[in-house]
Design a protein around this motif. Structure first.
Motif, mmCIF file in Angstrom:
data_model
loop_
_atom_site.group_PDB
_atom_site.id
_atom_site.type_symbol
_atom_site.label_atom_id
_atom_site.label_comp_id
_atom_site.label_asym_id
_atom_site.label_seq_id
_atom_site.Cartn_x
_atom_site.Cartn_y
_atom_site.Cartn_z
ATOM 1 N N SER A 122 30.401 34.315 48.922
ATOM 2 C CA SER A 122 30.416 34.957 47.598
ATOM 3 C C SER A 122 29.710 34.081 46.575
ATOM 4 O O SER A 122 28.929 34.575 45.744
ATOM 5 C CB SER A 122 31.867 35.209 47.162
ATOM 6 O OG SER A 122 32.546 36.029 48.080
ATOM 7 N N PHE A 151 26.173 35.151 44.901
ATOM 8 C CA PHE A 151 26.137 35.281 43.452
ATOM 9 C C PHE A 151 24.994 34.458 42.852
ATOM 10 O O PHE A 151 24.198 34.958 42.053
ATOM 11 C CB PHE A 151 27.468 34.819 42.849
ATOM 12 C CG PHE A 151 27.420 34.621 41.358
ATOM 13 C CD1 PHE A 151 27.449 35.701 40.497
ATOM 14 C CD2 PHE A 151 27.317 33.345 40.815
ATOM 15 C CE1 PHE A 151 27.389 35.517 39.117
ATOM 16 C CE2 PHE A 151 27.255 33.149 39.448
ATOM 17 C CZ PHE A 151 27.289 34.244 38.597
ATOM 18 N N LYS A 182 21.610 35.770 41.024
ATOM 19 C CA LYS A 182 21.369 35.329 39.650
ATOM 20 C C LYS A 182 19.975 34.704 39.522
ATOM 21 O O LYS A 182 19.244 34.977 38.555
ATOM 22 C CB LYS A 182 22.444 34.309 39.267
ATOM 23 C CG LYS A 182 22.426 33.872 37.811
ATOM 24 C CD LYS A 182 23.587 32.913 37.556
ATOM 25 C CE LYS A 182 23.568 32.387 36.134
ATOM 26 N NZ LYS A 182 24.663 31.416 35.898
ATOM 27 N N ASN A 229 30.486 33.122 34.458
ATOM 28 C CA ASN A 229 29.382 34.040 34.643
ATOM 29 C C ASN A 229 28.557 34.234 33.372
ATOM 30 O O ASN A 229 27.539 34.913 33.383
ATOM 31 C CB ASN A 229 29.934 35.394 35.123
ATOM 32 C CG ASN A 229 28.918 36.142 35.947
ATOM 33 O OD1 ASN A 229 28.124 35.530 36.629
ATOM 34 N ND2 ASN A 229 28.966 37.469 35.894
ATOM 35 N N TRP A 231 27.503 41.978 38.588
ATOM 36 C CA TRP A 231 27.196 40.845 39.465
ATOM 37 C C TRP A 231 28.021 39.649 39.002
ATOM 38 O O TRP A 231 27.531 38.708 38.425
ATOM 39 C CB TRP A 231 25.697 40.535 39.428
ATOM 40 C CG TRP A 231 25.254 39.671 40.573
ATOM 41 C CD1 TRP A 231 24.968 38.338 40.547
ATOM 42 C CD2 TRP A 231 25.058 40.073 41.934
ATOM 43 N NE1 TRP A 231 24.611 37.894 41.796
ATOM 44 C CE2 TRP A 231 24.651 38.934 42.670
ATOM 45 C CE3 TRP A 231 25.184 41.299 42.610
ATOM 46 C CZ2 TRP A 231 24.371 38.985 44.037
ATOM 47 C CZ3 TRP A 231 24.915 41.347 43.958
ATOM 48 C CH2 TRP A 231 24.505 40.200 44.653
ATOM 49 N N ASN A 232 29.321 39.727 39.306
ATOM 50 C CA ASN A 232 30.279 38.724 38.883
ATOM 51 C C ASN A 232 30.781 37.961 40.098
ATOM 52 O O ASN A 232 31.131 38.568 41.117
ATOM 53 C CB ASN A 232 31.452 39.391 38.144
ATOM 54 C CG ASN A 232 32.396 38.390 37.537
ATOM 55 O OD1 ASN A 232 33.175 37.761 38.239
ATOM 56 N ND2 ASN A 232 32.337 38.251 36.222
ATOM 57 N N LYS A 233 30.828 36.637 39.987
ATOM 58 C CA LYS A 233 31.137 35.789 41.145
ATOM 59 C C LYS A 233 32.486 36.105 41.775
ATOM 60 O O LYS A 233 32.632 36.065 43.001
ATOM 61 C CB LYS A 233 31.095 34.317 40.744
ATOM 62 C CG LYS A 233 31.254 33.364 41.935
ATOM 63 C CD LYS A 233 31.450 31.922 41.533
ATOM 64 C CE LYS A 233 30.284 31.364 40.784
ATOM 65 N NZ LYS A 233 30.439 29.911 40.523
ATOM 66 N N VAL A 237 31.150 40.457 43.480
ATOM 67 C CA VAL A 237 30.366 39.992 44.633
ATOM 68 C C VAL A 237 31.199 39.864 45.907
ATOM 69 O O VAL A 237 30.723 40.252 46.991
ATOM 70 C CB VAL A 237 29.637 38.667 44.303
ATOM 71 C CG1 VAL A 237 28.968 38.091 45.537
ATOM 72 C CG2 VAL A 237 28.605 38.902 43.203
#
Length: 438
Positions: A97, A101, A105, A142, A162-164, A168
């Motif tokens: 993850s 991520f 990014k 994030n 798209w958040n860790k 994700v």
């Protein structure tokens, strides 16, 4: 083969473990734990040979435990083996993850030509090192960037989806759950070479970064400040917990050594493998710790995954994350297959009784990984807890007890051997208890 199998995710947490233990004691602990786990692994390898009048050529270590301890040995060895496998799979999910991520990014910022400036404290220059933990109290991880771009709404939407920790980890389910349900993961075994490539690249990355950053160590005991490097810290059991899993291969070492053409070389090969693994851990841990720029940052900034100390737009770290992501995505189904074979074969006599059974087991394992990535993404903590737990049985207790029982039955048990192996068992117990106290 043993080196390639033993080298895993723990290497990413070794610098953090040295920080927790103190610089000098960290180095000593890596050496001592390597020697101790090697000896216990040697006892595992020899455990079949000390059983008289029975053909044990096809036995695994759980079979040896069953011979000495009955059904308790059989089921307890299964339990601790599952803890080690599922613990490793949970760590993999958290790391995958993280890597996915940061990769996404990097790609988004590059495609959209976004000029990234990290708000989190860090050094300046092309080889930037950051301190994410310094900003964790007041900035979401994030949202630690500012940039000049026309379409701010687009970036806000990207951050949302798209958040860790919140999104994700769930995206990985679509890729990895179908892989887990395959009857045979032999296809993924062909990619084992990625593990060697990843470790070699990590060593190269560490070397290059250290060459640019230089050495930053301050040992002046009489002028203690925030950049002072302690040589010993009371938190050292956190490193021993990590190292228990880092040197853990005891539940499958017999299987690995069965492929040796010359069985008389097993002990030599095992010793060489442990030496190389310990040397790799020492090199990566010491170099990252020593080169971490303090000042201007503090050694306390070293993350549980040392790649997190490099910004997402760092090219070498981006490549490392790509390597590790693909490696883990190929190893993860293999670990799931081992867990399935060990658990379902014990209960149902078949490693694939039905798709329903396999799917239920895989959903439970995946759910544990997603939950940890969502609520407790601390790989150092996960590694040390699972390592100390499974290590108590497979590293410290069972090999020592089996050896003492065999000596006693042969009338060869001496007081020095008894005291030494009881001491090893007590060390393993203390190691486990300390993880929950510190």
């Amino acid at each position: 083969m043993i080196w390639n199998t033993m080298m895993g995710t723990s290497i990413l947490s070794i610098p953090w473990g040295i920080k927790q233990a103190g610089f000098t004691s960290g180095i000593i602990l890596i050496l001592l734990m390597g020697i101790l786990t090697l000896y216990c692994c040697y006892r595992v390898v020899k455990s079949r040979q000390i059983i008289p009048l029975i053909d044990t050529s096809n036995w695994e270590f759980p079979d040896v435990c069953k011979y000495y301890f009955g059904s308790f040995g059989q089921w307890s060895s299964l339990l601790f083996s599952m803890i080690s496998l599922v613990g490793a799979m949970v760590v993999y999910w958290v790391l995958m993850s993280n890597f996915l991520f940061n990769t996404g990014k990097f790609i988004y910022n590059y495609v959209n030509d976004i000029n990234v400036t990290d708000i989190v404290p860090g050094t300046n220059g092309s080889n930037k090192v950051i301190c994410p933990s310094a900003a964790s109290g007041h900035l979401p991880r994030n949202r630690s960037v500012v940039f000049s771009a026309d379409n701010i709404t687009s970036f806000t939407l990207f951050e949302k989806w798209w958040n860790k920790s919140q999104t994700v980890p769930f995206y990985l389910i679509a890729v990895l759950l179908p892989m887990l349900n395959l009857k045979s993961p032999s296809f993924f075994a062909k990619f084992n070479v990625l593990g060697t490539v990843s470790v070699v690249y990590l060593v190269l990355l560490v070397t290059v970064k250290a060459a640019h950053l230089g050495i930053h160590l301050e040992f002046n005991w009489f002028a203690e400040n925030e950049f002072f490097v302690p040589e010993f810290r009371i938190l050292f059991p956190q490193l021993t917990g990590v190292l228990t899993l880092a040197f853990f291969i005891h539940n499958c070492v017999i299987t690995l050594l069965q492929n040796n053409r010359n069985q008389e070389n097993n002990v030599r090969d095992l010793s060489i493998a442990y030496f190389l693994v310990g040397l790799t851990y020492l090199y990566v841990g010491v170099i990252i710790f020593a080169s971490f720029p303090s000042p201007p940052l503090s050694k306390e900034c070293i993350e549980q995954n040392f790649l997190d100390n490099f910004p997402s737009d760092d090219i070498m770290s981006f490549v490392a994350r790509i390597f590790l992501l693909f490696q883990m995505m190929t190893v993860y189904p293999l670990l799931g297959y081992l867990a399935r074979v060990q658990l379902l074969r014990q209960f149902f006599g078949n490693a694939y009784p039905s798709l329903f059974h396999v799917l239920a087991l895989n959903l439970a394992i995946v759910g544990a990984g997603v939950a940890m990535a969502r609520f407790y993404p601390n790989i150092g903590g996960i590694i040390r807890y699972s390592g100390a737990t499974c290590g108590l049985a497979f590293v410290f207790v069972y090999p020592s007890l089996i050896y003492m029982i065999s000596l006693h039955r042969a009338g060869q048990l001496t007081w020095p051997a008894l005291i030494a192996h009881i001491f090893i068992i007590l060390l393993g117990l203390a190691n486990l208890i300390a993880q929950f106290l510190l």
